[in-house]
Scaffold this active site. Structure first.
Site, short mmCIF file in Angstrom:
data_model
loop_
_atom_site.label_atom_id
_atom_site.label_comp_id
_atom_site.label_asym_id
_atom_site.label_seq_id
_atom_site.Cartn_x
_atom_site.Cartn_y
_atom_site.Cartn_z
N LYS A 53 -15.54 28.79 0.40
CA LYS A 53 -16.89 28.68 -0.15
C LYS A 53 -17.17 29.81 -1.15
O LYS A 53 -17.75 29.58 -2.22
CB LYS A 53 -17.92 28.69 0.99
CG LYS A 53 -17.87 27.39 1.79
CD LYS A 53 -18.61 27.45 3.11
CE LYS A 53 -18.34 26.15 3.89
NZ LYS A 53 -18.99 26.09 5.20
N GLN A 97 -22.30 30.09 8.88
CA GLN A 97 -21.10 29.35 9.27
C GLN A 97 -21.09 29.12 10.78
O GLN A 97 -21.25 30.05 11.56
CB GLN A 97 -19.85 30.14 8.83
CG GLN A 97 -18.55 29.41 9.06
CD GLN A 97 -18.42 28.14 8.23
OE1 GLN A 97 -18.73 28.12 7.04
NE2 GLN A 97 -17.98 27.06 8.86
N ASP A 120 -27.19 23.88 3.72
CA ASP A 120 -26.46 22.95 4.60
C ASP A 120 -27.31 21.72 4.91
O ASP A 120 -26.78 20.72 5.42
CB ASP A 120 -26.11 23.66 5.92
CG ASP A 120 -24.65 24.08 5.98
OD1 ASP A 120 -23.84 23.49 5.23
OD2 ASP A 120 -24.33 24.98 6.77
#
Ligand code: NDP
Length: 306
Positions: A53, A97, A120
């Site tokens: 990422k 995460q 997200d």
């Protein structure tokens, strides 16, 4: 005729190029998009994902920073970190995460992320925006599935779509996106009766199950488009043989690495489907591309530019 293999790597590269152009013009206007990634502790798989990422951010010139609190970080300490990122104007996206260590209240942490920075798309506020068709941030993998359909000119409106899997991360949001795009949507799960028969109704079949090669050709109506979200690692030779026996490239990499990746869709589906995403190289690359796209979208939404 065998299915067209939908090249996710190529589609993801297209999206990243578009994102890079947007980042350039936003930066020129003094609004360089910024992404903060929070990685708690040392989970080797998470470390790989986070590296990917951060690297993808660098490639499209999004500002990125990584926060790595120790495994022992408390819920309160992580909340403080999130609050600090929420109030920073140079940070448009916050990604925590998962999984978080067991002692951390993950729900509390995800709820603390400012919905405007929730790249997200997991915050209940964004889930609500999606289901009521308001502008918000959409989870990356489901958004990637839709981009594959769109950019491959596969029609969605009026089509029968069947989604296998009802997770908050993939199944439910992709079903909602298909519904918003005017498909007739059926969502299946582990209690669905006669799953193959329900799947055979699909013009568009999305598999997000987490079971290697479960969707076989008898699940698929001839001519259907099949999107395989699953990522499963196969290490057992007998299982490998069920999918790839005699396939030279796979044999070579299995011999070298002792494992290979297989989706939720059996490769023999290519004999009946009109289009199919491969694993690897299908939906996977789209997930990170959509994270980049979401960061730009968050930057624009926050500044009233979207
Ligand atoms: P979950 O385990 O959260 O959900 C799996 C879903 O599949 C559940 O709804 C479950 O039903 C259903 N299911 C399980 N077994 C069966 C069965 N035998 N018949 C019918 N339905 C079944 O998984 P995720 O949604 O998080 O992920 C799904 C897959 O996608 C995984 O392989 C994951 O690795 C992959 N993935 C890939 C990403 C990418 O970037 N390409 C990103 C995210 C995930 P029930 O609800 O009844 O238990």
């Amino acid at each position: 005729m065998p299915a067209t293999i939908l090249d996710g790597t190529k589609i993801a590269a297209e999206i990243r190029a578009e994102v890079a152009a947007e980042v350039k013009s936003l930066t020129a206007a003094g609004h360089r998009p910024g992404l903060a990634v929070v990685l708690v502790g040392h989970n080797p798989a998470s470390e790989v994902y986070v590296r990917g990422k951060v690297k993808a951010s660098e490639e499209v010139a999004i500002y990125s920073e990584k926060h790595t609190p120790p495994e022992t970080a408390s819920t309160a300490e992580l909340l403080e970190l999130i609050h600090g990122l929420n109030v920073r104007d140079d940070i448009d996206g916050i990604l925590v995460q998962l999984p978080l260590p067991a002692h951390v209240d993950a729900k509390k942490i995800l709820l603390a992320v400012d919905p405007a920075k929730d790249v997200d798309g997991f915050h209940p506020m964004n889930v609500g925006y999606l289901s009521t068709q308001r502008p918000g941030l959409v989870p990356c993998t489901p958004a990637g599935c839709m981009e594959i359909l769109k950019r491959s000119n596969i029609p969605v409106a009026g089509q029968e779509a069947v989604v296998v899997g009802r997770s908050d991360i993939v199944g439910k949001p992709v079903a909602m996106l298909l519904l918003n795009a005017n498909a007739t949507v059926t969502v299946c799960h582990s209690k669905t009766k006669d799953l193959p028969a329900v799947c055979r109704r699909a013009d568009i079949l999305i598999a997000a199950i987490g079971r290697a090669g479960m969707v076989t050709r008898d699940f698929v109506k001839p001519g259907a488009a099949v999107i395989d979200v699953g990522i499963n690692q196969v290490t057992d030779r007998a299982e490998f043989n069920k999918f790839f026996a005699g396939h030279p490239k796979r044999e070579e990499s299995f011999a070298k690495k002792g494992s290979t990746l297989v989706g939720d869709v059996h490769p023999n589906v290519a004999e009946v489907a009109s289009a199919l995403t491969p694993v690897p190289g299908g939906v996977g690359p789209l997930t990170i591309a959509m994270l980049m796209s979401n960061t730009v979208r968050a930057a624009k939404l926050r500044r009233g530019l979207a």
